[in-house]
Design a protein around this motif. Structure first.
Motif, PDB file in Angstrom:
ATOM      1  N   UNK A  25       0.865  -1.179   0.000  1.00  0.00           N
ATOM      2  CA  UNK A  25       0.000   0.000   0.000  1.00  0.00           C
ATOM      3  C   UNK A  25       0.907   1.237   0.000  1.00  0.00           C
ATOM      4  N   UNK A  26       0.673   2.143  -0.925  1.00  0.00           N
ATOM      5  CA  UNK A  26       1.492   3.353  -0.997  1.00  0.00           C
ATOM      6  C   UNK A  26       0.606   4.586  -0.847  1.00  0.00           C
ATOM      7  N   UNK A  27       1.198   5.655  -0.322  1.00  0.00           N
ATOM      8  CA  UNK A  27       0.428   6.877  -0.171  1.00  0.00           C
ATOM      9  C   UNK A  27       1.263   8.022   0.326  1.00  0.00           C
ATOM     10  N   UNK A  28       0.623   9.178   0.502  1.00  0.00           N
ATOM     11  CA  UNK A  28       1.330  10.378   0.935  1.00  0.00           C
ATOM     12  C   UNK A  28       0.846  10.833   2.305  1.00  0.00           C
ATOM     13  N   UNK A  29       1.770  11.384   3.056  1.00  0.00           N
ATOM     14  CA  UNK A  29       1.474  11.992   4.345  1.00  0.00           C
ATOM     15  C   UNK A  29       2.054  13.398   4.340  1.00  0.00           C
ATOM     16  N   UNK A  30       1.229  14.383   4.637  1.00  0.00           N
ATOM     17  CA  UNK A  30       1.691  15.765   4.730  1.00  0.00           C
ATOM     18  C   UNK A  30       1.503  16.258   6.156  1.00  0.00           C
ATOM     19  N   UNK A  31       2.519  16.931   6.683  1.00  0.00           N
ATOM     20  CA  UNK A  31       2.444  17.539   8.010  1.00  0.00           C
ATOM     21  C   UNK A  31       2.931  18.975   7.884  1.00  0.00           C
ATOM     22  N   UNK A  32       2.137  19.931   8.364  1.00  0.00           N
ATOM     23  CA  UNK A  32       2.485  21.321   8.090  1.00  0.00           C
ATOM     24  C   UNK A  32       1.995  22.287   9.159  1.00  0.00           C
ATOM     25  N   UNK A  33       2.824  23.299   9.401  1.00  0.00           N
ATOM     26  CA  UNK A  33       2.419  24.465  10.193  1.00  0.00           C
ATOM     27  C   UNK A  33       2.191  25.658   9.270  1.00  0.00           C
ATOM     28  N   UNK A  34       1.974  25.378   7.994  1.00  0.00           N
ATOM     29  CA  UNK A  34       1.825  26.453   7.007  1.00  0.00           C
ATOM     30  C   UNK A  34       0.469  26.408   6.309  1.00  0.00           C
ATOM     31  N   UNK A  35      -0.512  25.731   6.919  1.00  0.00           N
ATOM     32  CA  UNK A  35      -1.867  25.710   6.350  1.00  0.00           C
ATOM     33  C   UNK A  35      -2.620  26.903   6.930  1.00  0.00           C
ATOM     34  N   UNK A  36      -2.327  28.063   6.403  1.00  0.00           N
ATOM     35  CA  UNK A  36      -2.921  29.290   6.922  1.00  0.00           C
ATOM     36  C   UNK A  36      -4.350  29.445   6.406  1.00  0.00           C
ATOM     37  N   UNK A  37      -5.244  29.772   7.324  1.00  0.00           N
ATOM     38  CA  UNK A  37      -6.638  29.957   6.931  1.00  0.00           C
ATOM     39  C   UNK A  37      -7.530  28.781   7.264  1.00  0.00           C
ATOM     40  N   UNK A  38      -6.949  27.719   7.799  1.00  0.00           N
ATOM     41  CA  UNK A  38      -7.791  26.574   8.165  1.00  0.00           C
ATOM     42  C   UNK A  38      -6.968  25.355   8.509  1.00  0.00           C
ATOM     43  N   UNK A  39      -7.621  24.364   9.095  1.00  0.00           N
ATOM     44  CA  UNK A  39      -6.950  23.132   9.489  1.00  0.00           C
ATOM     45  C   UNK A  39      -7.376  21.987   8.568  1.00  0.00           C
TER      46      UNK A  39
END
Length: 341
Positions: free
Chosen positions: A231-245
């Motif tokens: 199983x393959x996929x992407x994970x994004x983690x960010x403190x730069x999602x400005x304007x919402x979670x």
């Protein structure tokens, strides 16, 4: 039944918004001590809960009345404080990430086992209603074979959440160890492992410090993960999602796709390839936004494990495995190559 006497080490935002209120609402708990290097913080909570205030965790864990502690200190102190508390005969609920190295994590696990005490890591995503239901759906085989996924956890950054705002320890590598990857990414590695029931075996990642000024830790990361069955996929983690979670997860599978926490009205949606759909409204996921604090069920589970002498769902071993994926992602970014986990 006598109440479990609890001490809380670290009185910042995670303690204020999650641990303290959830212990306070638990009928089987009495909070008797608070510790923070800022004495005023510990004293304010002590006054509110008719408890004792400490500025040194070593003094708190020597209190023989305390049976369990929550470790809510900065990341680099998680392992040393947890180990000391376990050695002192306390059950430990430790915030994530549990440690700054594999060796630290293993030491925590070993001392908990040696002293016969509970060690739980505060990964709350396993307890979210939509995620519990999703695990049942996947186990039941409704989706058939899972091919791929995408998951994200991002918001505008801890300065809006932390007790110290822009001067928070979250941005200091010495105290935080890692940034968005440790704060948010490790939640998602733990969730994915829980949902698919498999370990990840390879990781590739880009991990950047690009959004925050005067920060020495990562604030924006994207990882590609591969599980043992492919199983393959992407994970994004960010403190730069400005304007919402964004706290969503989507699975793409043989019989359709499943969207988790990806719609404002329905926390779980399945679109089957035959054209039919399912929509479930299962309550809001835990959020950092003011006014959206909900019961994470973490404290509830931790206390139940102590009372019933059962193993926590997210014990030290589970915490270590989820953290190992993050370590591999960091190594991948550093070496610019795919890393075996």
């Amino acid at each position: 039944m006598p109440k479990i006497k609890v001490g809380i080490i670290g009185c910042g935002s995670i303690a204020k918004h999650r641990h303290i209120p959830e212990y306070a609402m638990n009928k089987n708990v009495e909070i008797i001590a608070f510790c923070d290097i800022v004495h005023e913080r510990a004293q304010a909570f002590a006054d509110e809960h008719n408890a004792m205030a400490y500025t040194d965790y070593k003094d708190l864990i020597q209190n023989a009345d305390i049976e369990a502690v929550s470790v809510c200190a900065p990341n680099s102190f998680h392992a040393p404080i947890s180990i000391a508390a376990l050695e002192a005969g306390k059950h430990v609920l430790c915030e994530k990430p549990m440690a700054t190295s594999r060796e630290e994590a293993e030491a925590m696990i070993a001392v908990a086992k040696r002293n016969g005490k509970k060690l739980m890591i505060a990964h709350n995503q396993r307890f979210v209603s939509s995620h519990v239901k999703a695990r049942n759906i996947i186990e039941r085989g409704d989706l058939g074979k899972i091919y791929s996924f995408r998951t994200a956890f991002g918001h505008g950054g801890p300065e809006k959440w932390s007790a110290d705002g822009e001067n928070s320890w979250f941005f200091d590598k010495e105290r935080a160890f890692i940034g968005a990857m440790g704060d948010l990414g490790v939640h998602k590695t733990d969730l994915l492992r829980y949902l698919i029931g498999e370990e990840f075996v390879e990781a590739a990642a880009f991990v950047e410090t690009s959004a925050k000024q005067n920060s020495t830790v990562d604030d924006n990361a994207v990882c590609i993960l591969k599980s043992e069955s492919g199983i393959i996929g992407t994970l994004a983690a960010s403190w730069a999602y400005n304007g919402g979670e964004d706290n969503s997860t989507v699975f793409y599978a043989e019989n359709g796709m499943m969207r988790l926490e990806d719609d404002p009205d329905y926390s779980l949606i399945i679109h089957y390839k035959n054209g039919s759909s399912e929509r479930h409204s299962l309550g809001a996921i835990q959020s950092n936004d003011e006014g959206k604090q909900t019961n994470t069920h973490v404290i509830e589970h931790f206390i139940a494990c102590i009372l019933e002498d059962s193993e926590p769902l997210v014990n030290g071993e589970e915490g270590k495995k989820s953290l190992a994926v993050i370590f591999a992602a960091l190594e991948s970014n550093k070496k610019k190559q795919i890393v075996r986990i």
